[in-house]
Design an enzyme around this catalytic site. Structure first.
Site, PDB file in Angstrom:
ATOM      1  N   ASP A 416      -0.632  -8.275  -1.252  1.00 55.89           N
ATOM      2  CA  ASP A 416      -0.337  -7.154  -2.112  1.00 55.89           C
ATOM      3  C   ASP A 416       0.341  -7.733  -3.347  1.00 55.89           C
ATOM      4  O   ASP A 416       0.790  -8.880  -3.330  1.00 55.89           O
ATOM      5  CB  ASP A 416       0.601  -6.226  -1.337  1.00 55.89           C
ATOM      6  CG  ASP A 416       1.068  -5.080  -2.182  1.00 55.89           C
ATOM      7  OD1 ASP A 416       0.228  -4.548  -2.918  1.00 55.89           O
ATOM      8  OD2 ASP A 416       2.247  -4.734  -2.107  1.00 55.89           O
ATOM      9  N   ARG A 613       3.790  -2.501 -16.237  1.00 55.40           N
ATOM     10  CA  ARG A 613       3.302  -1.260 -15.632  1.00 55.40           C
ATOM     11  C   ARG A 613       3.521  -0.139 -16.635  1.00 55.40           C
ATOM     12  O   ARG A 613       4.627   0.045 -17.124  1.00 55.40           O
ATOM     13  CB  ARG A 613       4.066  -0.955 -14.352  1.00 55.40           C
ATOM     14  CG  ARG A 613       3.880  -1.978 -13.277  1.00 55.40           C
ATOM     15  CD  ARG A 613       5.024  -1.935 -12.310  1.00 55.40           C
ATOM     16  NE  ARG A 613       4.990  -0.781 -11.427  1.00 55.40           N
ATOM     17  CZ  ARG A 613       4.364  -0.775 -10.265  1.00 55.40           C
ATOM     18  NH1 ARG A 613       3.719  -1.846  -9.865  1.00 55.40           N
ATOM     19  NH2 ARG A 613       4.374   0.297  -9.506  1.00 55.40           N
ATOM     20  N   LYS A 856      -8.301  -2.081   1.194  1.00 49.90           N
ATOM     21  CA  LYS A 856      -7.618  -3.328   1.530  1.00 49.90           C
ATOM     22  C   LYS A 856      -8.012  -3.766   2.936  1.00 49.90           C
ATOM     23  O   LYS A 856      -8.339  -4.927   3.179  1.00 49.90           O
ATOM     24  CB  LYS A 856      -6.103  -3.127   1.462  1.00 49.90           C
ATOM     25  CG  LYS A 856      -5.558  -2.983   0.065  1.00 49.90           C
ATOM     26  CD  LYS A 856      -4.039  -2.929   0.086  1.00 49.90           C
ATOM     27  CE  LYS A 856      -3.498  -2.781  -1.320  1.00 49.90           C
ATOM     28  NZ  LYS A 856      -2.045  -2.821  -1.375  1.00 49.90           N
ATOM     29  N   ASP A 876       4.244  -5.281   1.430  1.00 47.10           N
ATOM     30  CA  ASP A 876       5.570  -4.720   1.674  1.00 47.10           C
ATOM     31  C   ASP A 876       5.580  -3.212   1.799  1.00 47.10           C
ATOM     32  O   ASP A 876       6.551  -2.636   2.245  1.00 47.10           O
ATOM     33  CB  ASP A 876       6.519  -5.126   0.548  1.00 47.10           C
ATOM     34  CG  ASP A 876       6.228  -4.372  -0.731  1.00 47.10           C
ATOM     35  OD1 ASP A 876       5.035  -4.133  -0.996  1.00 47.10           O
ATOM     36  OD2 ASP A 876       7.170  -4.023  -1.447  1.00 47.10           O
ATOM     37  N   ASP A 880       0.098  -1.092   2.573  1.00 49.41           N
ATOM     38  CA  ASP A 880      -0.420  -2.365   3.077  1.00 49.41           C
ATOM     39  C   ASP A 880      -0.573  -2.377   4.589  1.00 49.41           C
ATOM     40  O   ASP A 880      -1.051  -3.350   5.157  1.00 49.41           O
ATOM     41  CB  ASP A 880       0.521  -3.506   2.683  1.00 49.41           C
ATOM     42  CG  ASP A 880       0.751  -3.538   1.184  1.00 49.41           C
ATOM     43  OD1 ASP A 880      -0.240  -3.386   0.463  1.00 49.41           O
ATOM     44  OD2 ASP A 880       1.900  -3.688   0.762  1.00 49.41           O
TER      45      ASP A 880
END
Lengths: 1128, 370
Positions: A416, A613, A856, A876, A880
């Site tokens: 991630d 971001r 994922k 984390d 995930d």
């Protein structure tokens, strides 16, 4: 705290007229098997007891004193190995078969069973203890109008209990009333989902009016709700009270495991108790992962069984022949045992006898030893100081103890980005307001820009906040309306909770660090968020306290990717503030923003390319009429019982239109310490790293560059961002063609490869014709696979065949692939996945951006399926989890985003850089040790057991053992167990620094070189060779030998002791040669084992023992004999 | 809002935003102990096999083993051994007729005489063995068919022998003493040796029948039941093994130290052989005083009282005479084995040395430090 003037719409409970008759006495039958709905009436224990709901007593323990033995044994005998040994034990009880006394099996079996039982018992004891502790916690229960202290386990469904500040919630409660206004209370759900921010819960308004215990005692509402389930964020029920019906949602619930915060006291009605609570329903067992060594070991054990049966058959045939040719004639000296009347039956029995004595090729101690070694390795991981993060005070933790050696074989890492590669500590870095960009890069070389000091301007500023551009503050001071509106938005549009310990000392608790960063930025620029109530937000705007009434919060979710608030300012003007991802927000702007939008977009792209971001901010003015109309609409949607989510989303969509753009923010998420170095080391170790992130492509690529995954030296970085199946296919194919082209020019080309390529091309063409027009047809995998479909409508391209061709494997050079979420969706489709895998796996680095949690997991599954490689997923956040669970090894970073990922993981630590140590040091050692252990273990048991096989040819295939039975019993558990365990736990080939300095040392694990079928056969061969020497040398030496007293030595006892002693010495020398790292423990174990052998041998041959048990210890007295003659 | 006990994780103080600092209490550090054991830094000896250590080892082993082997081989070759097969398979064998007629319940003894000549004199003590071939004393059912308690003089085991003795446990309702297949198949040929001197007279060679068993067998493992005063009484209520001609208390009626369970011939037989071809010590011919050899070279006659049938299962019986050295009896294998292993080591050492010198191109290769 200000008294709220208004309560936002969404927190209103839905009051509906009673539509259906209450079925008061239509209770459900008493059976509790499948609960379809739950009915609970407050303060009415008799009524609730009819349903036999579970009490609040929780039992996580498995056994009690009486059931422990039978239940535990039953569980243990479900293991195949244990059952097998039980079967052997039963065989040994048959006198005609028994070639060994029963204790040779029962001693190791009992040892193994009791070790496991003791472990289970201690585990269970601690569970009992914690159960007891939890069950005996005190809570205050309202019984007959007065509060009484009760233990948790005595709380019943339907009881009303009182909670005080900082207390744990005893069961899943319906919040009835609270000491705070409007029936609000705050909870911390850290134990439940790991989020440490506070959440608000509110009671239904009618019950919140009840207030204290006096009124609540007469409360007799009935709750009808869903049966117990494990969904933490959902609750659906109805409260019937005083002929009215009130809808209940998760917002009204206090779940067990939460802690009450910032609330003096509250009252709740127990809905789910004990095992029915969501906390307990969630504590399921996780999927059991096995390592490839485990699987290999199981295969090998099966082979060995096959081998065992073969040997048994050979010896049984030998027995048949012998009994016919010799044994039948020898009957005058040795008659057949009564049931045996012919040689065939004798052979049949001898088969089983040999199965018993040869079973030590698969010793019971193998599995136990493997577990012990893994446990040791896990402890070393837990104890590693260099994987301890002093900042967050967390040590690395091996949460699964069965996967250690697989850490030494990892080929693919799926990571991630946010929180894993980066710190997930957000810093407000830049912003664009009304087409003007502010903020300098903070870590520029050369002139270090001056850090701004906010304190003279704003006493409430956070001293930790850094910003380096004075222009922005100037702009605020000047009173630029756009700039002020920008920060006003940031101070209003969020879900942060604030805590003010003393005047001016504000602490913000944000659900996401981005929000925290934005609110803190607004605070420092003079728009200080002070406090919120359900209906108001109080801020200090450049020294002036302003209270806005909060009309609505339009929540954030992953689909909307934006959130809005609707507030009324003190002047009475209603305004909607919205912040969100630029892609969604820019679509919803008023057309007049066109010019500003293009400038802001440029800024946004600029920010993104710096790896920041971004969020876009906008507002919209609402007239009173518009607001009224929409709020009616919204209320309706909120009330809806079906598709509520969708309807709400539609309602939100409706109002978030025609907004005015304010600007954009850019937040920096700093890379974690040591990330580039770690990635460099891992890629040197030939581990391929894939980053799977939800961020946008530019951000992801930039992070890729900054953490050295992508470098300027790379031959080429391919970007796949097609929106259709065709374009994705074409892009993938093009990428691969380029790769081959480039590597061919580098390598000078290979004729053979070219020929093969042409061949495949021809085949592909032929295939293509048959498939004309059906470009998206899903088909099987084959040589022509990628020739089909694709965007090549006009021309048939000729691409090299898939991995079967050596040509393709020759791709050299550094390539990288960046793929977008929407392209990935196509690439993961059944007919394209091989193509995707081929292209992606030829690249050094792969970055997938904008991926969903499910994707994922799909990517991980894809590699597992196509590559047969060991995968590791590290992350984390809650997004995930699916990836962590589906990879061979899941690693959780215990960081900012709660602990869900950690809970789902197999290993956890707090910094990405520890991964190199976990893999290159611990993983490598674990693999090495486990392989050496297995090799040696199989060796020593073959050397031990095969001697019986050779002896079979000299004892009439009668299953006579070579060694005495005590030796057989103790060989695996005393004489040879500890040295190999010590090697398996402590061995090191190179010191830890070396394996980090030379990552290539990791490769043998990936290629599975240290223990595979070949190595296994070598060990076996060595073992058999040893057994040959061990049998035939004593045979040749002893057959004619006599002592110096003239007494012959070729008796059974001498032979047995000689062979056994030789075996123990040989096997000890072998372990000494195999051990590369002699610690004190190794010395003690190796010498101790030899010592114990001789001690026990002399003890067993002593006269004393013989005098006590003449029948058991008939192997008396070699020593006494020698002594009496030679010593005098 | 009021304060709460909020333990913020300690973050770098420069980061603002979410990492707000609450009342960060003194959290106990979870830092693992810095011990050598936990950090896997235990001091250790890491032996690395290099040419410098392996080559000398090969040579040393070679140089030690070869002389030992030669010594053993020479010693073994100096030992004199004579072996004669008296089974009587061939028709021209003196024992042919006996072998034909022998059976367990034969009451009249069949005696046959074997002539042989010793080419060389046998010095010192000479040991006389009987050897059996194709006799499976190591068969599982045979090995366990005994009762050590009974043999150790246990009275209850005498009357009630162990089940392991089946089918030789009881006979006609009476317990068998000694029970079991091993005892039942006791070797019962009698061998006598005569020296034929120059005038053709047979001089009996004196044979010592005590001192042939293991000391511990004789003194610890085997004991007569009761107080050893009168064996006939001690063994009352038991019966002899089926194949035996005499009961156990008449094995050597003249010598109470060699009678019953402690009869040495019996003890020797009870110590089971490891292999189907074996020899057991039968008698000792003590060294004569003076310089005369124990057995001078010349003609001898072996008188065999042929009782023990072996032909039925194709067995063989032998008589062996042997002298003894410090390393025991004749055993050429041991010497050869030492010489072979020593030579292989030496040879490998030479080969590896050559390889090492020829191909070792690594100069100052990075030695991995400890």
């Amino acid at each position: 705290m200000t008294v709220p003037k208004d309560i936002p719409e969404k927190w209103f409970t839905v009051v509906l007229p009673l539509q259906r008759k209450k079925r008061l006495d239509g209770g459900k039958p008493k059976e509790r098997r499948t609960e379809e709905e739950r009915r609970v009436r407050a303060n009415d224990r008799e009524y609730n007891e009819r349903f036999q709901y579970a009490s609040n007593c929780i039992v996580t323990s498995k056994y009690n004193i009486i059931t422990f033995l039978p239940v535990n044994l039953f569980e243990q005998f479900q293991e195949v190995a244990n059952t097998y040994f039980l079967f052997l034990l039963i065989l040994q009880l048959i006198p005609q078969i028994s070639s060994l006394s029963w204790f040779t099996t029962i001693v190791p079996l009992a040892l193994v069973l009791s070790i496991t039982a003791v472990k289970d018992a201690t585990d269970d004891y601690f569970r009992h203890k914690s159960d007891n502790q939890v069950n005996n916690r005190q809570s205050q229960v309202l019984i007959r109008g007065s509060l009484q202290k009760e233990k948790w386990m005595n709380v019943r469904v339907g009881d009303i209990i009182k909670l005080e500040n900082n207390q744990f919630v005893a069961a899943d409660l319906l919040l009835l009333s609270s000491s705070e206004p409007h029936g609000l209370c705050y909870i911390e759900t850290a134990e439940l989902d790991g989020e440490s921010n506070m959440k608000v819960r509110q009671s239904v308004s009618v019950t919140s009016e009840l207030g204290g215990p006096n009124n609540l005692a007469s409360f007799n509402g009935e709750v009808v709700c869903e049966p117990p389930n494990n969904k933490l964020d959902r609750f659906c029920g109805t409260l019937y009270w005083r002929e009215k019906k009130y809808a209940l949602t998760n917002q009204n619930m206090l779940l067990r495991g939460c802690v009450l915060r910032n609330t003096e006291a509250c009252y709740g009605l127990v809905i789910f108790a004990g095992p029915d609570t969501k906390l307990m329903q969630n504590s399921g067992r996780t999927k059991f992962k096995r390592t490839s060594i485990d699987r290999l070991m199981n295969t090998l054990v099966l082979w060995i069984f096959g081998f065992l049966v073969c040997m048994g058959v050979i010896l049984a045939v030998g027995n048949a022949v012998w009994e016919r040719e010799v044994g039948s004639l020898f009957q005058s000296y040795l008659p057949w045992d009564p049931p045996v009347d012919n040689f065939l039956f004798s052979a049949f029995l001898s088969f089983w006898s040999y199965v018993i004595i040869l079973n030590t090729v698969v010793p019971i101690s193998l599995y136990v030893s493997v577990e012990v070694i893994r446990l040791g390795h896990s402890y070393f991981i837990n104890w590693d100081q260099q994987m301890f993060c002093s900042q967050c005070n967390t040590a690395a933790e091996a949460r699964t103890t069965t996967l250690n050696e697989e850490l030494g074989q990892v080929e693919y890492i799926f990571s991630d980005k946010t929180g894993t590669l980066t710190q997930n500590i957000m810093i407000f870095n830049k912003c664009s307001i009304n087409g003007q960009t502010y903020g300098e890069v903070t870590d520029q070389l050369g002139t270090q820009p001056k850090r701004m000091d906010f304190s003279p301007f704003n006493p409430l500023a956070d001293p930790d906040f850094c910003f380096y551009d004075d222009k922005l503050l100037e702009s605020v001071k000047v009173g630029d309306s756009q700039t002020q509106e920008f920060f006003r938005l940031l101070s209003l549009c969020h879900t942060v909770m604030s805590e003010e310990k003393s005047e001016g000392e504000l602490v913000y608790k944000a659900q996401s660090p981005d929000e925290g960063a934005l609110v803190t930025a607004a605070r420092n620029f003079g728009f200080v968020f002070r406090s919120r109530t359900p209906g108001t937000i109080t801020t200090t705007e450049i020294g002036r306290t302003v209270t806005y009434s909060l009309l609505a919060i339009l929540d954030f979710n992953n689909i909307r990717k934006r959130m809005s608030v609707i507030v009324r300012n003190p002047e009475g003007r209603i305004r909607l503030y919205c912040k969100g991802a630029d892609t969604v927000l820019l679509e919803r702007l008023h057309p007049c923003n066109q010019e500003l939008m293009s400038i802001t977009s440029d800024h946004l792209n600029e920010y993104a390319s710096d790896g920041l971001r971004t969020l876009a901010l906008a507002y919209r003015d609402l007239s009173e009429g518009e607001w009224e109309a929409w709020s009616e609409n919204h209320r309706y949607a909120d009330k809806a019982s079906d598709y509520r989510e969708d309807r709400l989303a539609a309602a939100y969509e409706e109002i978030e239109q025609d907004m005015m753009l304010l600007g954009a923010t850019a937040i920096e998420d700093k890379l974690q310490e040591g990330v580039p170095e770690t990635i460099a080391v891992l890629s040197l170790a030939n581990i391929k790293i894939w980053v799977l992130t939800g961020d946008k492509q530019e951000t992801a690529v930039n992070i890729g560059y900054s953490c050295k995954m992508l470098t300027d030296e790379m031959t080429e970085v391919f970007i796949i961002s097609g929106h259709t199946v065709q374009s994705v296919r074409q892009e993938l194919r093009k990428a691969r063609e380029t790769m081959i082209e480039l590597s061919r020019t580098r390598d000078g080309g290979k004729e053979e490869g070219m020929e093969r390529w042409g061949e495949a091309c021809f085949m592909g063409n032929g295939f293509r014709e048959g498939q004309e027009g059906d470009s998206t047809a899903a088909g099987g995998e084959g040589e022509g696979e990628e020739e089909r479909g694709g965007g090549g409508r006009k021309q048939v391209r000729c691409t090299p065949p898939p991995s079967s061709s050596p040509n393709f494997m020759d791709i050299s050079g550094d390539f990288a692939l960046v793929i977008n979420g929407h392209s990935l969706a196509h690439a993961l489709e059944a007919d394209m996945e091989t193509e995707f895998v081929l292209t992606a796996c030829a690249c050094k680095a792969v970055i997938c951006c904008r991926v969903t949690p499910l994707q994922k997991a799909q990517v991980v599954e894809l590699i597992k399926k196509h590559k047969k490689a060991v995968t590791l997923a590290i992350g984390d956040g809650a997004n995930d989890i699916s990836m962590i669970k589906s990879a061979h090894i899941g690693v959780g970073i215990s960081g900012q985003e709660g602990i869900q990922a950690v809970l789902a993981s197999d290993y956890s630590f707090s910094q990405f850089r520890f991964l190199q140590r976990l893999l290159l040091v611990h993983g490598r050692w674990s693999y090495l040790r486990m392989c050496r252990f297995l090799c040696y273990f199989f060796y020593k048991n073959f050397a031990f057991t095969m001697v019986h096989f050779w002896f079979g040819f000299f004892c009439g295939f009668s299953a006579q053992t070579v060694y005495d039975q005590y030796f057989i019993t103790l060989y695996n558990i005393v004489y040879t167990s500890l040295p190999v365990l010590a090697m398996g736990i402590f061995d090191q080939d190179v010191p830890e620094q070396r394996s980090l300095e030379y990552p290539k040392l990791y490769e043998p694990g990936q290629l599975n070189l240290l223990f595979n079928k070949r190595e296994f056969f070598i060990c076996i061969a060595q073992g058999i060779y040893t057994s040959v020497v061990l049998f035939f040398v004593p045979y040749a030496v002893l057959s004619d030998a006599t002592q110096s007293t003239g007494v012959p030595l070729a008796n059974y006892q001498t032979f047995a002791v000689t062979t056994a002693t030789a075996l123990v010495i040989v096997v000890s020398v072998q372990i000494a040669l195999d051990t590369g790292f002699w610690t004190v423990i190794n010395h003690v174990f190796v010498w101790g084992s030899l010592g114990s052998y001789f001690t026990i041998m002399f003890a067993l041959h002593s006269q004393t023992l013989f005098r006590i048990f003449p029948n058991q210890f008939n192997f008396v007295v070699l020593r006494a004999h020698y002594c009496s003659r030679s010593c005098g | 809002m009021m304060a709460s006990s909020y333990n913020a994780k300690e973050e770098d103080a420069h980061h603002s935003g979410a990492s707000s600092h609450g009342g960060a209490g003194a959290v106990k550090s979870k830092k693992p102990d810095n011990t050598a054991f936990k950090q896997q830094r235990l001091p250790a000896w890491q032996p690395i096999l290099t040419a410098g250590t392996v080559l000398p080892a090969f040579f040393v082993i070679g140089l030690i083993f070869i002389p030992i082997g030669i010594g053993l081989f020479v010693t073994s070759n100096n030992i004199k051994e004579f072996e004669i097969d008296y089974t009587g398979v061939k028709t021209d064998s003196p024992c042919y007729s006996c072998a034909k007629n022998v059976s367990w319940n034969n009451t009249t003894p069949c005696v046959c005489s074997m002539d042989f000549t010793l080419e060389q004199p046998f010095e010192n003590n000479v040991y006389m063995y009987y050897g059996l071939s194709n006799f499976y004393q190591n068969h599982r059912r045979y090995v366990k068919s005994r009762d050590d308690s009974q043999l150790n003089g246990d009275l209850s085991a005498l009357k009630e022998p162990s089940k392991e003795c089946e089918p030789y446990r009881k006979s006609e309702g009476l317990p068998i003493a000694p029970c079991g297949a091993i005892a039942n198949s006791l070797f019962n040929d009698t061998l006598e040796l005569f020296h034929i001197d120059s005038n053709g007279t047979r001089n009996p060679v004196p044979l010592v029948k005590q001192g042939i068993a293991w000391w511990t067998d004789k003194n610890v493992k085997f004991r007569n039941p009761g107080a050893n005063s009168n064996l006939t009484i001690a063994f009352q209520g038991t019966t002899k093994p089926v194949n035996w001609r005499r009961p156990v208390y008449e094995l050597d009626p003249l010598n109470s130290d060699n009678n019953g369970f402690i009869n040495e011939d019996f003890i020797v037989w009870m110590r089971t052989a490891a292999l189907p071809t074996f020899r057991k010590l039968y008698r000792i011919i003590s060294k004569k005083s003076g310089s005369n050899p124990t057995l001078s070279s010349g003609r001898y006659v072996l008188d065999v009282t042929y009782n023990y049938p072996v032909l039925s299962f194709d067995g063989r019986k032998r008589m062996i005479l042997s002298t003894i050295s410090w390393m025991g009896g004749k055993n050429p294998f041991l010497g050869i084995a030492y010489i072979t292993v020593g030579s292989i080591c030496f040879f490998l050492g030479v080969v590896l040395l050559i390889i090492h010198h020829k191909y070792d191109t690594r100069n100052n290769s990075p030695d991995i430090p400890n």
